[in-house]
Design a protein around this motif. Structure first.
Motif, PDB file in Angstrom:
ATOM      1  N   LYS A  43     -22.386  11.386  12.555  1.00 35.51           N
ATOM      2  CA  LYS A  43     -21.931  11.823  13.866  1.00 35.51           C
ATOM      3  C   LYS A  43     -22.168  13.318  14.035  1.00 35.51           C
ATOM      4  N   GLU A  44     -22.211  13.730  15.290  1.00 36.39           N
ATOM      5  CA  GLU A  44     -22.381  15.153  15.586  1.00 36.39           C
ATOM      6  C   GLU A  44     -21.093  15.911  15.288  1.00 36.39           C
ATOM      7  N   ARG A  45     -21.270  17.209  15.112  1.00 36.49           N
ATOM      8  CA  ARG A  45     -20.103  18.048  14.935  1.00 36.49           C
ATOM      9  C   ARG A  45     -19.242  18.019  16.194  1.00 36.49           C
ATOM     10  N   GLU A  46     -17.939  17.899  15.965  1.00 33.31           N
ATOM     11  CA  GLU A  46     -16.982  17.772  17.058  1.00 33.31           C
ATOM     12  C   GLU A  46     -16.106  19.009  17.120  1.00 33.31           C
ATOM     13  N   PHE A  47     -15.986  19.582  18.299  1.00 39.16           N
ATOM     14  CA  PHE A  47     -15.119  20.735  18.507  1.00 39.16           C
ATOM     15  C   PHE A  47     -13.666  20.296  18.419  1.00 39.16           C
ATOM     16  N   VAL A  48     -12.852  21.041  17.640  1.00 44.46           N
ATOM     17  CA  VAL A  48     -11.439  20.676  17.538  1.00 44.46           C
ATOM     18  C   VAL A  48     -10.498  21.803  17.933  1.00 44.46           C
ATOM     19  N   ALA A  49     -10.957  23.036  17.914  1.00 50.41           N
ATOM     20  CA  ALA A  49     -10.090  24.146  18.326  1.00 50.41           C
ATOM     21  C   ALA A  49     -10.913  25.410  18.440  1.00 50.41           C
ATOM     22  N   GLY A  50     -10.505  26.271  19.361  1.00 47.65           N
ATOM     23  CA  GLY A  50     -11.179  27.548  19.502  1.00 47.65           C
ATOM     24  C   GLY A  50     -10.202  28.622  19.936  1.00 47.65           C
ATOM     25  N   VAL A  51     -10.493  29.855  19.562  1.00 48.11           N
ATOM     26  CA  VAL A  51      -9.641  30.978  19.929  1.00 48.11           C
ATOM     27  C   VAL A  51     -10.519  32.144  20.347  1.00 48.11           C
ATOM     28  N   ARG A  52     -10.132  32.761  21.440  1.00 48.10           N
ATOM     29  CA  ARG A  52     -10.903  33.898  21.933  1.00 48.10           C
ATOM     30  C   ARG A  52     -10.695  35.120  21.046  1.00 48.10           C
ATOM     31  N   ARG A  53     -11.409  36.173  21.374  1.00 51.13           N
ATOM     32  CA  ARG A  53     -11.543  37.312  20.474  1.00 51.13           C
ATOM     33  C   ARG A  53     -10.223  37.975  20.129  1.00 51.13           C
ATOM     34  N   ARG A  54      -9.324  38.087  21.082  1.00 50.86           N
ATOM     35  CA  ARG A  54      -8.054  38.759  20.822  1.00 50.86           C
ATOM     36  C   ARG A  54      -6.948  37.786  20.468  1.00 50.86           C
ATOM     37  N   GLY A  55      -7.253  36.495  20.501  1.00 54.55           N
ATOM     38  CA  GLY A  55      -6.285  35.499  20.071  1.00 54.55           C
ATOM     39  C   GLY A  55      -5.386  34.971  21.158  1.00 54.55           C
ATOM     40  N   GLY A  56      -5.507  35.492  22.375  1.00 55.28           N
ATOM     41  CA  GLY A  56      -4.588  35.083  23.424  1.00 55.28           C
ATOM     42  C   GLY A  56      -4.888  33.716  24.020  1.00 55.28           C
ATOM     43  N   ASP A  57      -6.133  33.343  24.039  1.00 55.67           N
ATOM     44  CA  ASP A  57      -6.539  32.076  24.640  1.00 55.67           C
ATOM     45  C   ASP A  57      -7.024  31.124  23.573  1.00 55.67           C
ATOM     46  N   THR A  58      -6.510  29.919  23.644  1.00 54.02           N
ATOM     47  CA  THR A  58      -6.936  28.880  22.724  1.00 54.02           C
ATOM     48  C   THR A  58      -7.298  27.633  23.514  1.00 54.02           C
ATOM     49  N   TYR A  59      -8.059  26.769  22.883  1.00 50.10           N
ATOM     50  CA  TYR A  59      -8.477  25.547  23.563  1.00 50.10           C
ATOM     51  C   TYR A  59      -8.567  24.431  22.550  1.00 50.10           C
ATOM     52  N   TYR A  60      -8.118  23.236  22.970  1.00 47.99           N
ATOM     53  CA  TYR A  60      -8.156  22.060  22.112  1.00 47.99           C
ATOM     54  C   TYR A  60      -8.608  20.860  22.923  1.00 47.99           C
ATOM     55  N   PRO A  61      -9.359  19.974  22.332  1.00 48.83           N
ATOM     56  CA  PRO A  61      -9.629  18.710  23.007  1.00 48.83           C
ATOM     57  C   PRO A  61      -8.393  17.827  22.943  1.00 48.83           C
ATOM     58  N   ASP A  62      -8.367  16.807  23.766  1.00 47.35           N
ATOM     59  CA  ASP A  62      -7.207  15.920  23.817  1.00 47.35           C
ATOM     60  C   ASP A  62      -6.926  15.236  22.485  1.00 47.35           C
ATOM     61  N   SER A  63      -7.959  15.037  21.694  1.00 47.77           N
ATOM     62  CA  SER A  63      -7.793  14.303  20.443  1.00 47.77           C
ATOM     63  C   SER A  63      -6.876  15.010  19.453  1.00 47.77           C
ATOM     64  N   VAL A  64      -6.737  16.336  19.575  1.00 44.47           N
ATOM     65  CA  VAL A  64      -5.909  17.080  18.626  1.00 44.47           C
ATOM     66  C   VAL A  64      -4.817  17.894  19.304  1.00 44.47           C
ATOM     67  N   LYS A  65      -4.827  17.925  20.622  1.00 42.33           N
ATOM     68  CA  LYS A  65      -3.862  18.755  21.352  1.00 42.33           C
ATOM     69  C   LYS A  65      -2.433  18.328  21.001  1.00 42.33           C
ATOM     70  N   GLY A  66      -1.609  19.317  20.713  1.00 41.20           N
ATOM     71  CA  GLY A  66      -0.230  19.057  20.331  1.00 41.20           C
ATOM     72  C   GLY A  66      -0.039  18.842  18.848  1.00 41.20           C
ATOM     73  N   ARG A  67      -1.122  18.659  18.106  1.00 44.10           N
ATOM     74  CA  ARG A  67      -1.035  18.454  16.659  1.00 44.10           C
ATOM     75  C   ARG A  67      -1.668  19.608  15.882  1.00 44.10           C
ATOM     76  N   PHE A  68      -2.727  20.189  16.429  1.00 41.66           N
ATOM     77  CA  PHE A  68      -3.434  21.287  15.764  1.00 41.66           C
ATOM     78  C   PHE A  68      -3.130  22.588  16.499  1.00 41.66           C
ATOM     79  N   THR A  69      -3.015  23.658  15.735  1.00 42.99           N
ATOM     80  CA  THR A  69      -2.790  24.977  16.308  1.00 42.99           C
ATOM     81  C   THR A  69      -3.700  25.982  15.626  1.00 42.99           C
ATOM     82  N   ILE A  70      -4.456  26.703  16.428  1.00 45.77           N
ATOM     83  CA  ILE A  70      -5.353  27.729  15.906  1.00 45.77           C
ATOM     84  C   ILE A  70      -4.753  29.097  16.211  1.00 45.77           C
TER      85      ILE A  70
END
Length: 124
Positions: A43-70
């Motif tokens: 399978k292709e690589r799947e995005f699971v979490a990301g954080v912007r340069r200063r750490g203020g903005d994060t993003y998660y796909p629905d598959s991990v939202k609420g369970r993973f924290t970056i």
């Protein structure tokens, strides 16, 4: 240029937790968006979490939202990902990646640098 090294992978039972770390070399770490991806064979690589340069903005796909924290600590050149309530389908090799820019892309092809990966195994 930045070099990335992941750590913290391992084996847990379903419902358990792990914390992954991504340590970076280089003095421009804070100039990079950092993301975690995961990949299973075939399978292709799947995005699971990301954080912007200063750490203020994060993003998660629905598959991990609420369970993973970056989170990132730019003073330590490190990004962390806390993974709770792990499921067998979370098992994969997890990679951290760096993107030089302002956006937070979720496509692995957009990222400039990669770590070597760390294995996460979740047993049912």
């Amino acid at each position: 240029q930045v070099q990335l090294v992941e750590s913290g992978g391992g084996s847990v039972q379903a419902g358990g937790s792990l914390r992954l770390s991504c340590s970076a070399s280089g003095r421009t770490f804070s100039s990079y968006v950092i993301a975690w991806f995961r990949q299973v064979p075939g399978k292709e690589r799947e995005f699971v979490a990301g954080v912007r340069r200063r750490g203020g903005d994060t993003y998660y796909p629905d598959s991990v939202k609420g369970r993973f924290t970056i989170a990132r600590d730019n003073a330590k050149n490190t990004v962390y990902m806390q993974m709770n309530s792990l499921k067998p389908e979370d098992a994969a090799v997890y990679y951290c990646a760096a993107f030089y820019g302002y956006d937070l892309p979720n496509n692995w092809r957009d990222y400039d640098y990669w770590g070597q990966g760390t294995q996460v195994t979740v047993s049912s």
